[in-house]
Design an enzyme around this catalytic site. Structure first.
Site, PDB file in Angstrom:
ATOM      1  N   PHE A 109      34.677 -22.297  48.588  1.00 40.62           N
ATOM      2  CA  PHE A 109      34.935 -22.134  47.266  1.00 40.62           C
ATOM      3  C   PHE A 109      35.435 -20.742  47.009  1.00 40.62           C
ATOM      4  O   PHE A 109      34.959 -19.760  46.844  1.00 40.62           O
ATOM      5  CB  PHE A 109      33.717 -22.450  46.613  1.00 40.62           C
ATOM      6  CG  PHE A 109      33.792 -22.828  44.945  1.00 40.62           C
ATOM      7  CD1 PHE A 109      33.746 -24.057  44.528  1.00 40.62           C
ATOM      8  CD2 PHE A 109      34.239 -21.924  44.092  1.00 40.62           C
ATOM      9  CE1 PHE A 109      33.820 -24.438  43.419  1.00 40.62           C
ATOM     10  CE2 PHE A 109      34.266 -22.268  42.592  1.00 40.62           C
ATOM     11  CZ  PHE A 109      34.267 -23.597  42.601  1.00 40.62           C
ATOM     12  N   LEU A 119      36.110 -18.381  44.462  1.00 43.33           N
ATOM     13  CA  LEU A 119      35.949 -17.762  42.911  1.00 43.33           C
ATOM     14  C   LEU A 119      36.247 -16.272  42.906  1.00 43.33           C
ATOM     15  O   LEU A 119      36.896 -15.744  42.068  1.00 43.33           O
ATOM     16  CB  LEU A 119      34.570 -18.151  42.507  1.00 43.33           C
ATOM     17  CG  LEU A 119      33.940 -17.257  41.261  1.00 43.33           C
ATOM     18  CD1 LEU A 119      34.446 -18.357  40.171  1.00 43.33           C
ATOM     19  CD2 LEU A 119      32.531 -17.323  41.172  1.00 43.33           C
ATOM     20  N   THR A 120      35.665 -15.576  43.842  1.00 43.12           N
ATOM     21  CA  THR A 120      35.695 -14.145  43.728  1.00 43.12           C
ATOM     22  C   THR A 120      36.642 -13.461  43.780  1.00 43.12           C
ATOM     23  O   THR A 120      37.685 -13.916  44.804  1.00 43.12           O
ATOM     24  CB  THR A 120      34.542 -13.691  44.607  1.00 43.12           C
ATOM     25  OG1 THR A 120      33.312 -14.147  44.622  1.00 43.12           O
ATOM     26  CG2 THR A 120      34.586 -11.998  44.358  1.00 43.12           C
ATOM     27  N   GLU A 121      37.399 -12.528  43.057  1.00 42.56           N
ATOM     28  CA  GLU A 121      38.573 -11.887  43.019  1.00 42.56           C
ATOM     29  C   GLU A 121      38.127 -10.432  43.223  1.00 42.56           C
ATOM     30  O   GLU A 121      37.192  -9.708  42.769  1.00 42.56           O
ATOM     31  CB  GLU A 121      39.506 -12.170  42.028  1.00 42.56           C
ATOM     32  CG  GLU A 121      39.904 -13.498  41.883  1.00 42.56           C
ATOM     33  CD  GLU A 121      40.799 -13.977  40.982  1.00 42.56           C
ATOM     34  OE1 GLU A 121      41.344 -12.932  40.235  1.00 42.56           O
ATOM     35  OE2 GLU A 121      40.952 -15.084  40.740  1.00 42.56           O
ATOM     36  N   GLY A 137      34.000 -10.455  40.276  1.00 43.32           N
ATOM     37  CA  GLY A 137      32.924 -10.737  40.851  1.00 43.32           C
ATOM     38  C   GLY A 137      31.845 -11.394  40.003  1.00 43.32           C
ATOM     39  O   GLY A 137      31.871 -12.539  39.742  1.00 43.32           O
ATOM     40  N   GLN A 165      11.025  -0.838  61.408  1.00 44.61           N
ATOM     41  CA  GLN A 165       9.955   0.347  61.579  1.00 44.61           C
ATOM     42  C   GLN A 165       9.083   0.246  62.628  1.00 44.61           C
ATOM     43  O   GLN A 165       8.666   0.964  63.322  1.00 44.61           O
ATOM     44  CB  GLN A 165       9.378   0.746  60.343  1.00 44.61           C
ATOM     45  CG  GLN A 165       8.668   1.913  60.185  1.00 44.61           C
ATOM     46  CD  GLN A 165       9.531   3.099  60.291  1.00 44.61           C
ATOM     47  OE1 GLN A 165      10.408   3.255  59.820  1.00 44.61           O
ATOM     48  NE2 GLN A 165       8.947   4.425  60.806  1.00 44.61           N
ATOM     49  N   GLY A 218      12.410   2.305  67.947  1.00 45.19           N
ATOM     50  CA  GLY A 218      13.893   2.637  68.435  1.00 45.19           C
ATOM     51  C   GLY A 218      14.371   1.365  68.695  1.00 45.19           C
ATOM     52  O   GLY A 218      15.577   1.205  68.577  1.00 45.19           O
ATOM     53  N   GLU A 278      26.259 -14.599  45.505  1.00 38.50           N
ATOM     54  CA  GLU A 278      26.003 -15.559  44.690  1.00 38.50           C
ATOM     55  C   GLU A 278      25.113 -15.032  43.838  1.00 38.50           C
ATOM     56  O   GLU A 278      24.170 -15.964  43.421  1.00 38.50           O
ATOM     57  CB  GLU A 278      25.427 -16.603  45.676  1.00 38.50           C
ATOM     58  CG  GLU A 278      26.174 -17.565  46.938  1.00 38.50           C
ATOM     59  CD  GLU A 278      25.839 -18.831  47.017  1.00 38.50           C
ATOM     60  OE1 GLU A 278      25.066 -19.481  46.234  1.00 38.50           O
ATOM     61  OE2 GLU A 278      26.001 -19.207  48.484  1.00 38.50           O
ATOM     62  N   THR A 284      24.171 -11.137  42.109  1.00 41.71           N
ATOM     63  CA  THR A 284      23.511 -10.028  42.375  1.00 41.71           C
ATOM     64  C   THR A 284      22.271  -9.871  41.782  1.00 41.71           C
ATOM     65  O   THR A 284      21.744 -10.905  40.867  1.00 41.71           O
ATOM     66  CB  THR A 284      24.186  -8.758  41.767  1.00 41.71           C
ATOM     67  OG1 THR A 284      24.184  -8.612  40.477  1.00 41.71           O
ATOM     68  CG2 THR A 284      25.699  -8.759  42.297  1.00 41.71           C
TER      69      THR A 284
END
Length: 387
Positions: A128, A130-132, A136, A344, A348, A371, A373
């Site tokens: 889909f 949508l975002t440009e 957003g 945590q 390491g 989808e 923020t």
């Protein structure tokens, strides 16, 4: 359908589905997750296995080649996959929630018959668009334009961050475009089905992302793309409104994905805390570690109950917009917090990319962005309170 959904008492069909997908995730997805993450490669064999199980057709009616289930069943599958690999989970989520469901909800009979069987089978994927670059969270800032000329939509523009848009099995991207001016003088935004084989449609090189490295995400260019007038999806000028409904459903699925990530961090941490020894005893015997994991489990549980509640309202045909936003907010923050705590606990080793907790640490941040923020969820929740 039960009048409510409880995390401790799922109906048998849902429980069987969750257990089956969990086994698939452990035996098929997990063994190759690190390899695909490191190589930034799309897991075609895994997706084929998901297709064979019918996961892409879970909420799609049998008349269109689906399993005849519901959106909650899809969410359960997504949660189990996300415990071991968020990239695989988002491939399913986006393929169904953003790819197939808009066609099911808003498509004509001809559009459903043409596209849904191949999408429900998992043989093909859809995205889909949508975002440009400048649109957003503010989808009203859409600049892509579509002009109706001689019975064809001529589309020009670009899209950003479009999932499932450039795989070898992608057949379709639905794009939002400005198709005119409203009576009030604003942008008339519509949605149009664009087969990826159409001349002028280009999936640009894939992004080099922080996480979700095995999912397919591209910027798109549409240069004089021409599709028939009947490729309009839904009513002209209702593209933005229709997508908001798509997002409401999608947020429950994203919450399920985030819940799976949060629980995956718990599961990995429990196993590690029982076997990793320091100062002559397992680290889980230290209250600082055990309490940290207990808090992680609490976050995952609350996230799960939130998305179960939103899903129950949706299945009952009741308003669920605010609850979907609450679920997305709570679950995405749980995933990020649990990933940080798990890293945590692993020390390491948690900083090594091949470990599941390291992938969750990199993968989970996007859950607070994609989808909708965190800030958008807070805005929607506040609106639901009349503020």
């Amino acid at each position: 359908m039960a009048p409510f959904l409880s995390t401790g008492d799922l109906p048998d069909d849902y429980r069987t589905l969750a257990d089956t997908v969990a086994a698939f995730a452990r035996t098929v997805v997990a063994p190759v997750a690190a390899e695909h993450d490191a190589a930034h490669s799309f897991p075609y064999a895994v997706v084929a296995g998901m297709a064979e199980m019918g996961l892409f057709g879970l909420p799609i009616p049998e008349a269109f080649g689906g399993m005849g289930g519901d959106h909650f069943a899809l969410c359960l599958a997504i949660e189990e996959l996300a415990k071991v690999d968020q990239s695989v989970a988002i491939t399913l989520e986006a393929g169904v929630s953003l790819g197939a469901m808009p066609i099911l909800h808003f498509g004509t009979d001809a559009q459903r018959e043409r596209w849904l069987p191949e999408l429900a089978s998992g043989e093909r994927l859809a995205g889909f668009g949508l975002t440009e670059a400048d649109a957003g969270s503010d989808a009203g800032g859409t600049r892509t334009k579509a002009a109706l000329i001689d019975g064809q939509w001529v589309i020009n523009g670009s899209k950003q961050f479009i999932t499932n848009s450039g795989t070898d099995i992608t057949s379709l991207v639905t794009v939002t475009a400005v198709t005119g001016v409203t009576e009030a003088g604003g942008k008339e935004i519509s949605t149009i089905l664009v087969p990826t084989s159409t001349a002028g449609f280009t999936a640009e090189p894939a992004y080099n992302k922080v996480g979700w490295n095995a999912s397919d995400t591209h910027p798109l260019t549409l240069a004089d793309v021409r599709v028939p007038e009947e490729n309009l999806l839904g009513q002209r000028g209702r593209g933005y409104a229709n997508f908001l409904r798509t997002l409401d459903e999608g947020r429950i699925a994203i919450a399920a994905l985030a819940t799976g990530a949060a629980q995956g961090c718990v599961d990995e941490s429990v196993a590690y805390a029982k076997t990793r020894e320091t100062f002559g005893r397992p680290i889980g015997a230290n209250q600082g570690i055990s309490f940290k994991i207990a808090r992680m489990e609490a976050r995952a549980h609350v996230a799960r109950t939130a998305y179960y509640d939103a899903a129950a309202l949706m299945l009952a045909g009741k308003p669920f917009k605010r609850e979907a936003s609450i679920a997305k907010l709570v679950a995405s923050e749980a995933a990020m917090d649990n990933a940080r705590d798990a890293t945590q606990i692993f020390g390491g080793y948690g900083f090594m990319n091949e470990t599941p907790v390291a992938r969750h640490y990199r993968d989970s941040k996007i859950l607070e962005i994609g989808e909708g923020t965190t800030e958008v969820q807070l805005m929607l929740i506040a609106r639901g309170l009349g503020l």
